[in-house]
Design a protein around this motif. Structure first.
Motif, PDB file in Angstrom:
ATOM      1  N   LEU A  16       0.853  -1.182   0.000  1.00 58.47           N
ATOM      2  CA  LEU A  16       0.000   0.000   0.000  1.00 58.47           C
ATOM      3  C   LEU A  16       0.887   1.229   0.000  1.00 58.47           C
ATOM      4  N   PRO A  70      -4.706   2.875  -2.186  1.00 59.64           N
ATOM      5  CA  PRO A  70      -5.688   2.089  -1.435  1.00 59.64           C
ATOM      6  C   PRO A  70      -6.986   1.822  -2.191  1.00 59.64           C
ATOM      7  N   TRP A 106      -6.443  -1.525  -4.055  1.00 60.69           N
ATOM      8  CA  TRP A 106      -6.106  -2.704  -3.252  1.00 60.69           C
ATOM      9  C   TRP A 106      -7.401  -3.250  -2.675  1.00 60.69           C
ATOM     10  N   CYS A 107      -7.754  -4.452  -3.069  1.00 62.70           N
ATOM     11  CA  CYS A 107      -9.028  -5.030  -2.673  1.00 62.70           C
ATOM     12  C   CYS A 107      -8.804  -6.377  -1.988  1.00 62.70           C
ATOM     13  N   SER A 108      -9.517  -6.583  -0.905  1.00 64.76           N
ATOM     14  CA  SER A 108      -9.465  -7.849  -0.191  1.00 64.76           C
ATOM     15  C   SER A 108     -10.865  -8.141   0.333  1.00 64.76           C
ATOM     16  N   THR A 126     -12.319  -2.507  -1.078  1.00 63.22           N
ATOM     17  CA  THR A 126     -11.033  -1.829  -1.178  1.00 63.22           C
ATOM     18  C   THR A 126     -10.594  -1.316   0.191  1.00 63.22           C
ATOM     19  N   VAL A 127      -9.314  -1.037   0.296  1.00 62.22           N
ATOM     20  CA  VAL A 127      -8.784  -0.465   1.533  1.00 62.22           C
ATOM     21  C   VAL A 127      -9.445   0.889   1.800  1.00 62.22           C
ATOM     22  N   ARG A 157     -12.759   0.257   3.380  1.00 59.11           N
ATOM     23  CA  ARG A 157     -12.596  -0.174   4.769  1.00 59.11           C
ATOM     24  C   ARG A 157     -12.251   0.987   5.678  1.00 59.11           C
ATOM     25  N   ARG A 158     -11.360   1.830   5.203  1.00 56.57           N
ATOM     26  CA  ARG A 158     -10.966   2.993   6.006  1.00 56.57           C
ATOM     27  C   ARG A 158     -12.158   3.925   6.221  1.00 56.57           C
TER      28      ARG A 158
END
Length: 66
Positions: free
Chosen positions: A9, A48, A51-53, A57-58, A61-62
């Motif tokens: 990241l 971010p 970036w995916c999980s 994405t981050v 999530r944030r």
């Protein structure tokens, strides 16, 4: 010629990334017994929002605070 490709990241300072590069380089030379000049280390900073999980994405999530 070992090539180490790391995705991180974005947001880490240049000194931290340089320490990572040096540590990965040195560990690879030692573990594989290859000439130092043959080891390549690539660090790819990823924003971010890319970036995916777990389907999120981050950035998302944030925004949720987790």
């Amino acid at each position: 010629m070992p090539i180490i490709d790391v995705s991180l990241l974005e947001g880490r300072d240049p000194d931290t990334i340089r320490r990572l590069q040096a540590a990965l380089h040195d560990a690879t030379v030692q573990a594989l017994g290859v000439p130092a000049d043959t080891v390549k280390v690539i660090v790819r900073p990823v924003p971010p929002h890319l970036w995916c999980s777990g389907g999120e994405t981050v950035t998302e999530r944030r925004q949720r605070g987790t």
